[in-house]
Design an enzyme around this catalytic site. Structure first.
Site, PDB file in Angstrom:
ATOM      1  N   ARG A  76       6.239  20.144  50.754  1.00 13.25           N
ATOM      2  CA  ARG A  76       6.328  18.793  51.321  1.00 13.25           C
ATOM      3  C   ARG A  76       6.773  17.792  50.525  1.00 13.25           C
ATOM      4  NH1 ARG A  76       1.489  15.348  53.814  1.00 13.25           N
ATOM      5  NH2 ARG A  76       1.368  14.728  51.748  1.00 13.25           N
ATOM      6  N   LYS A 119      -4.764 -13.195  15.420  1.00 17.13           N
ATOM      7  CA  LYS A 119      -5.997 -14.163  15.859  1.00 17.13           C
ATOM      8  C   LYS A 119      -5.761 -15.385  15.009  1.00 17.13           C
ATOM      9  CE  LYS A 119     -10.957 -14.330  15.963  1.00 17.13           C
ATOM     10  NZ  LYS A 119     -12.197 -13.712  16.066  1.00 17.13           N
ATOM     11  N   THR A 131       0.791  -1.134   0.075  1.00 20.51           N
ATOM     12  CA  THR A 131       0.088  -0.103  -0.029  1.00 20.51           C
ATOM     13  C   THR A 131       0.767   1.241  -0.048  1.00 20.51           C
ATOM     14  OG1 THR A 131      -0.149   0.360   2.395  1.00 20.51           O
ATOM     15  CG2 THR A 131      -1.665  -1.255   1.353  1.00 20.51           C
ATOM     16  N   GLY A 132       0.328   2.376  -0.442  1.00 21.32           N
ATOM     17  CA  GLY A 132       0.764   3.457  -0.225  1.00 21.32           C
ATOM     18  C   GLY A 132       2.301   3.824  -0.629  1.00 21.32           C
ATOM     19  N   HIS A 192      19.650  -1.142  51.214  1.00 17.66           N
ATOM     20  CA  HIS A 192      18.011  -1.182  51.152  1.00 17.66           C
ATOM     21  C   HIS A 192      17.151   0.074  50.956  1.00 17.66           C
ATOM     22  CE1 HIS A 192      19.049  -5.178  52.754  1.00 17.66           C
ATOM     23  NE2 HIS A 192      19.612  -4.666  53.753  1.00 17.66           N
TER      24      HIS A 192
END
Length: 511
Positions: free
Chosen positions: A507, A134, A31-32, A268
């Site tokens: 904060r 699919k 395509t295109g 940690h």
């Protein structure tokens, strides 16, 4: 004759792939722009309009949404009824679909023109990808140029297996899911401030970790865009799940000061050492002084290049991970005999931090999602002095360091910095007073004098007791957000003890 439909936005390698398919006896439909490129390079491609018996229309919006295309892809070759229906309607089977989608991401990065953005939402492409995926039992779906060569090799060697097609099918559904997620997230960002009814978090797998936080858990690293693929380099060892979270915390702190020679040590997930110095060796040595016990087996982030001299100094104790802008070959050689050390770099003069716009955290049953927290330079530069005493130039630098480290340390936390090095830190406490006391006790155990240090809290002090305790320890400057109903008491305490006190108004909790 087998038939392949080839229609791609990313034309990398597509000519070679199409020629390879032709050599294997495939008839190419295209395509295109893809058709034009293929024909210009000698591929005998058929225009999709010859298959659909219908011209492209509406500026290319409709060209492949047609039963001759989707019937050719979706009909099951193992069902006689499907095969007979295809024959009756002149539908020719399409056995391989090679499609990647309109560059939506590139478009939204390049322009804010909504009309152009809308036109770069692919419709026919995802439909063909999903149809082929699919029907993977009969059709090969190729969405990634990196798969061109392996697919051609498999076809040449008669290894068009169900396992291969199934792997490509999974990749195809990932491709369309990520694409649709990107569009939905963009639309919500544009029209719903980024917080729509659905939130999609999509990452690309970089590698499996040996396991998760614990050996009985599986784990893997996923990246946004190509952040780790482009920047993160493994020089020695294997990054574990816990290494990666520690690296993230250490790098954020060490890189928070621009080009300065900063070294952060993390254990940690929490900083146990930090310093800025004129050179990296001094920065490392002074960062280590804060808590050398915790630093054992820790993660060190170096905002610069680790050379042989620094490597030799670092090699004096057991460190699990070193992450730096670069680690020279001579430095790597210093660590070669250490089996357990892991070395990583960004291939740059300095550390690199991804500027993520959003942050999220898993909670039981879902996740909470928010704008990413960042400390803005003006928070410190424009912090309001609430006390009679003003901080000195060095104290202001110490306040900046303490404030930025506090913002990246687990709450409740209090951070003490003296002469551009962290001398004490208390984190993850249920009480801010306990955090302050714990930090000072640890400093005392380490023989560190906090007299004259600056202190930062990531949230306001609810009572003056923390100020009184700081004064008893010899603290000379404090920075905090302010906002307590007892701010006046806190300010009065600072003045009583001749402490410089600054409020930022922002904060920075980290839980």
């Amino acid at each position: 004759m087998a038939r392949a439909l080839v229609s791609v936005s990313d034309k990398t390698g597509v000519v070679e792939f199409a020629k390879g398919l032709e050599a294997l006896g495939f008839e190419i439909v295209s395509t295109g722009g893809t058709l034009k490129v293929l024909k210009e390079n000698g591929v005998k491609a058929i225009d999709i309009s010859e298959v659909t018996k219908f011209p492209e229309m509406f500026d290319g919006r409709v060209k492949t949404l047609n039963p001759y295309v989707h019937g050719g892809i979706l009909h099951r070759r193992d069902l006689e009824e499907h095969v007979e229906t295809a024959k009756a309607h002149g539908i020719v089977g399409i056995d391989l679909v090679c499609v990647n989608l309109y560059p939506f991401k590139a478009t939204i990065e390049r322009t804010d023109d909504f009309d152009e953005i809308i036109e770069n939402i692919d419709i026919g492409g995802p439909a063909m990808v999903r149809s082929a995926a699919k029907n993977f039992n009969d059709v090969i779906i190729v969405t990634d140029p990196n798969d061109y060569v392996p697919v051609l090799e498999a076809l040449k060697n008669g290894q068009n297996t169900l396992q291969m097609r199934r792997g490509l099918m999974i990749k195809a559904f990932e491709h369309t899911a990520a694409y649709d997620s990107m569009i939905a997230n963009y639309m919500n960002k544009r029209f719903n401030e980024g917080f729509g009814e659905k939130q999609f978090i999509v990452g690309n797998k970089v590698f499996n970790t040996r396991y998760g936080e614990n050996p009985h858990q599986k784990g893997a690293l996923y990246e946004f865009d190509d952040f780790f693929s482009k920047n993160f380099k493994t020089l020695k060892g294997e990054a574990s799940f816990n290494n990666l979270t520690d690296i993230s915390g250490a790098v954020k702190i060490a890189a928070a000061f621009g080009d300065e020679n900063a070294v952060c040590i993390v254990k940690h997930g929490n900083p146990c050492g930090f310093a800025i110095r004129d050179n990296l060796i001094d920065a490392y040595v002074d960062a280590l002084k804060c808590d050398p016990v915790s630093a054992f087996g820790g993660v060190v982030a170096v905002n610069g290049v680790v050379d042989k001299a620094l490597a030799q100094k670092m090699n004096e104790i057991f460190l699990e991970v070193i992450i730096a802008g670069q680690i020279t070959p001579e430095a790597q050689e210093v660590f070669a005999s250490k089996k357990r050390i892991k070395l990583f770099e960004y291939g740059s003069d300095k550390l690199i931090v991804s500027d993520d716009a959003y942050d999220f955290k898993h909670i039981s049953g879902g996740f909470v999602y928010q704008d990413a927290d960042k400390v803005k330079e003006e928070e410190i530069e424009k912090a309001e002095c609430k006390s009679k005493r003003q901080a000195s130039e060095q104290e202001m630098k110490d306040l900046e360091i303490a404030y930025k480290v506090a913002a990246l340390t687990k709450s409740n936390c209090v951070v003490y910095v003296k002469n551009s090095a962290m001398v004490a830190v208390g984190m993850g406490m249920t009480s801010r007073v306990d955090a302050a006391r714990c930090a000072l006790k640890k400093a005392e155990e380490m023989g560190l004098d906090v007299t004259g240090a600056a202190m930062a809290s990531e949230a306001f002090f609810p009572f003056r007791d923390s100020i009184d305790a700081a004064a008893a320890a010899g603290i000379k400057a404090i920075i905090e957000p302010g906002g307590s109903i007892r701010d006046d008491e806190v300010i009065a305490a600072a003045d009583e003890h001749d402490i410089a006190l600054y409020f930022t108004g922002v904060r920075h909790f980290l839980h």
